[in-house]
Design an enzyme around this catalytic site. Structure first.
Site, PDB file in Angstrom:
ATOM      1  N   ILE A 139     100.011  49.510 -18.484  1.00 16.68           N
ATOM      2  CA  ILE A 139     100.747  48.711 -17.270  1.00 16.68           C
ATOM      3  C   ILE A 139     101.082  49.728 -16.303  1.00 16.68           C
ATOM      4  O   ILE A 139     101.658  49.646 -15.433  1.00 16.68           O
ATOM      5  CB  ILE A 139     102.249  48.323 -18.010  1.00 16.68           C
ATOM      6  N   GLY A 140     100.498  51.215 -16.638  1.00 18.66           N
ATOM      7  CA  GLY A 140     100.730  52.197 -15.651  1.00 18.66           C
ATOM      8  C   GLY A 140      99.897  53.388 -16.014  1.00 18.66           C
ATOM      9  O   GLY A 140      99.503  53.615 -17.305  1.00 18.66           O
ATOM     10  N   GLY A 142     100.251  57.517 -15.388  1.00 22.85           N
ATOM     11  CA  GLY A 142     101.139  58.613 -14.875  1.00 22.85           C
ATOM     12  C   GLY A 142     100.471  59.945 -14.804  1.00 22.85           C
ATOM     13  O   GLY A 142      99.482  59.736 -15.172  1.00 22.85           O
ATOM     14  N   GLY A 143     101.044  60.912 -14.332  1.00 25.30           N
ATOM     15  CA  GLY A 143     100.741  62.156 -14.068  1.00 25.30           C
ATOM     16  C   GLY A 143     100.253  62.681 -15.781  1.00 25.30           C
ATOM     17  O   GLY A 143      99.301  63.464 -15.889  1.00 25.30           O
ATOM     18  N   PHE A 144     100.829  62.341 -16.730  1.00 23.26           N
ATOM     19  CA  PHE A 144     100.750  62.597 -18.206  1.00 23.26           C
ATOM     20  C   PHE A 144     100.006  61.779 -18.994  1.00 23.26           C
ATOM     21  O   PHE A 144     100.020  62.422 -20.096  1.00 23.26           O
ATOM     22  CB  PHE A 144     101.895  63.438 -18.546  1.00 23.26           C
ATOM     23  N   GLY A 145      99.770  60.911 -18.621  1.00 22.71           N
ATOM     24  CA  GLY A 145      99.125  59.817 -19.606  1.00 22.71           C
ATOM     25  C   GLY A 145      99.331  58.378 -19.272  1.00 22.71           C
ATOM     26  O   GLY A 145      99.748  58.095 -18.205  1.00 22.71           O
ATOM     27  N   ASP A 259     110.714  65.293  -9.220  1.00 24.02           N
ATOM     28  CA  ASP A 259     109.922  64.379  -9.039  1.00 24.02           C
ATOM     29  C   ASP A 259     110.329  62.922  -8.657  1.00 24.02           C
ATOM     30  O   ASP A 259     109.630  62.014  -9.107  1.00 24.02           O
ATOM     31  CB  ASP A 259     108.652  64.139 -10.103  1.00 24.02           C
TER      32      ASP A 259
END
Length: 435
Positions: A139-140, A142-145, A259
């Site tokens: 569902i998304g 992100g910057g880390f996974g 952030d």
């Protein structure tokens, strides 16, 4: 006759002497018995004392080991509702289970505990919850996974983030989020349901927010997505302001999100907002106008100018990022858009000179609103946004001031007193030239 008398006297003397000796012997017998008895009792007492000392020492040693185990585990599982600043960024090694102590890691041999709703999961449990981390559950990103939609064993719908272990930043982000959200609870922050540190796997389990991100609702080109009306946007703006107010001014020590952006604002089924993604948080200085120097991390278009150029970070850096999100709610534009006409690529540079001009503010409003808003409210929001994105950090307001200025708009959006609407305008310095 004399002989007999002598004999009798000698006989009597011997008898008397024997009797005395017998009586003397008899009188010493009880004393020896007492001495022996006392010696035995003393010996038994000494042995019993030695035994008890050994027993107590062993018991104390066992208790000390158990307390040590509890103390080590308390780093992630302290049930205090206060945020403990000293433990936030002090992790130095990977979590693990050692000598029977839970260190937030390999949970296979340890019963799964719960701490104020934050539960420890095994990798296998989360693999089952996401159908083997199926692509259909993503569902998304992100910057880390990747973020997956999953159903836990008790039927709870959850958002499960599988962190990328490459590099130290992912590990730091995992530990920071677990520690922060285990201690700091608020209806304006996304709730951490649990985590997994099983062997080399690092996962975070959050409450599921069915309406996704604010960025998606404002900027999605999908015609099936209904645009947010003015009322919903104002509630979202207030929810976000309260989240940052909590981090900056009500935590034990100031917490800088670092952030904050529309992609990190999640919406529930009622379109109420919660701030998420705390992997980059930094402890702020408690000194007046104090800052912390750090590596520049964040998202282009949301970074405060002083932070981007010098690495000096303060809570006012978050205020700037909040101002950018407020502009997104107001205009429907993304922070950086190279497809737009020259001079309009950077949202802040384009908007700042227009925010204090009533006619130009109306021209800036998101066309998706179709004019369905109060002009008084619009002027107030524009004034708040203008203060938040000031190039000079000292001119930016505290989030408490932002909250107090937004509350009247949400409580009574159709009628706003003149004194309230001008609160920020009286403070606003002359707009800086575009850059």
């Amino acid at each position: 006759m004399e002989v007999d008398t002598t004999i009798k006297n000698n006989t009597y003397t011997q008898k008397h002497s024997h009797s005395e000796n017998h009586n003397h012997h008899y009188s010493h017998f009880p004393s020896k018995t007492i001495v022996i008895t006392i010696t035995v009792v003393a010996t038994v007492t000494i042995l019993f004392t030695i035994f008890m000392v050994i027993f107590l020492l062993r018991r104390q040693k066992t208790s000390t080991k158990n307390e040590t185990c509890k103390d080590k585990s308390r780093v992630l599982h302290d049930t205090s509702s206060r945020f403990i600043a000293s433990t936030t960024l002090t992790f130095t090694s990977s979590p693990d289970v050692k000598r029977g102590c839970l260190h937030g890691g390999n949970i296979n041999r340890t019963p799964v505990p719960k701490f104020r709703g934050v539960q420890v999961f095994t990798y296998k449990e989360l693999e089952v919850a996401t159908d083997g981390f199926s692509e259909a559950k993503v569902i998304g990103n992100g910057g880390f996974g990747l973020m997956y939609r999953g159903v836990l064993s008790d039927g709870t719908l959850a958002a499960i983030k599988l962190l990328n272990r490459e590099g130290k930043q992912g590990e730091r982000a995992f530990r920071t989020e677990v520690d922060l959200l285990s201690h700091l609870h608020s209806p304006y922050l996304v709730e951490l349901l649990g985590y997994c540190a099983d062997h080399n796997h690092r996962l975070l389990i959050f409450e599921y927010m069915p309406n996704g991100t604010l960025h998606h609702y404002i900027h999605s080109s999908n015609n099936q997505t209904q645009p947010l009306d003015w009322w919903a946007r104002m509630r979202i703006a207030l929810d976000c302001a309260r989240a940052l107010e909590l981090l900056h001014e009500h935590a034990v020590s100031p917490v800088i999100h670092r952030d904050f952006k529309s992609n990190n604002v999640l919406l529930d089924h009622n379109f109420r907002a919660k701030v998420s993604d705390f992997g980059l948080v930094k402890m702020g200085s408690e000194k007046k106008n104090g800052h912390v120097s750090t590596r520049v991390l964040g998202t282009t278009g949301y970074l405060a100018p002083e932070y981007a150029s010098t690495g000096k970070l303060t809570t006012k850096s978050d205020v700037y990022s909040y101002g950018v999100v407020l502009l997104e709610l107001l205009t429907g534009r993304v922070p950086v858009d190279i497809k737009r006409a020259p001079g309009e690529h950077v949202l802040v540079a384009w908007a700042l000179p227009r925010l204090t001009n009533r006619e130009k503010v109306v021209e800036m409003v998101d066309p998706a609103l179709r004019g369905q808003y109060s002009k008084k409210d619009l002027i107030q929001v524009a004034a708040i946004a203008a203060m938040c994105i000031q190039p000079e950090a000292d001119y930016r307001p505290l989030m408490t001031d932002v909250v107090q200025s937004l509350i009247p708009l949400v409580r009574n959006p159709s009628s706003l007193g003149a004194s309230s609407s001008l609160r920020f305008q009286r403070q606003t310095p002359s707009p800086s030239p575009r850059h």
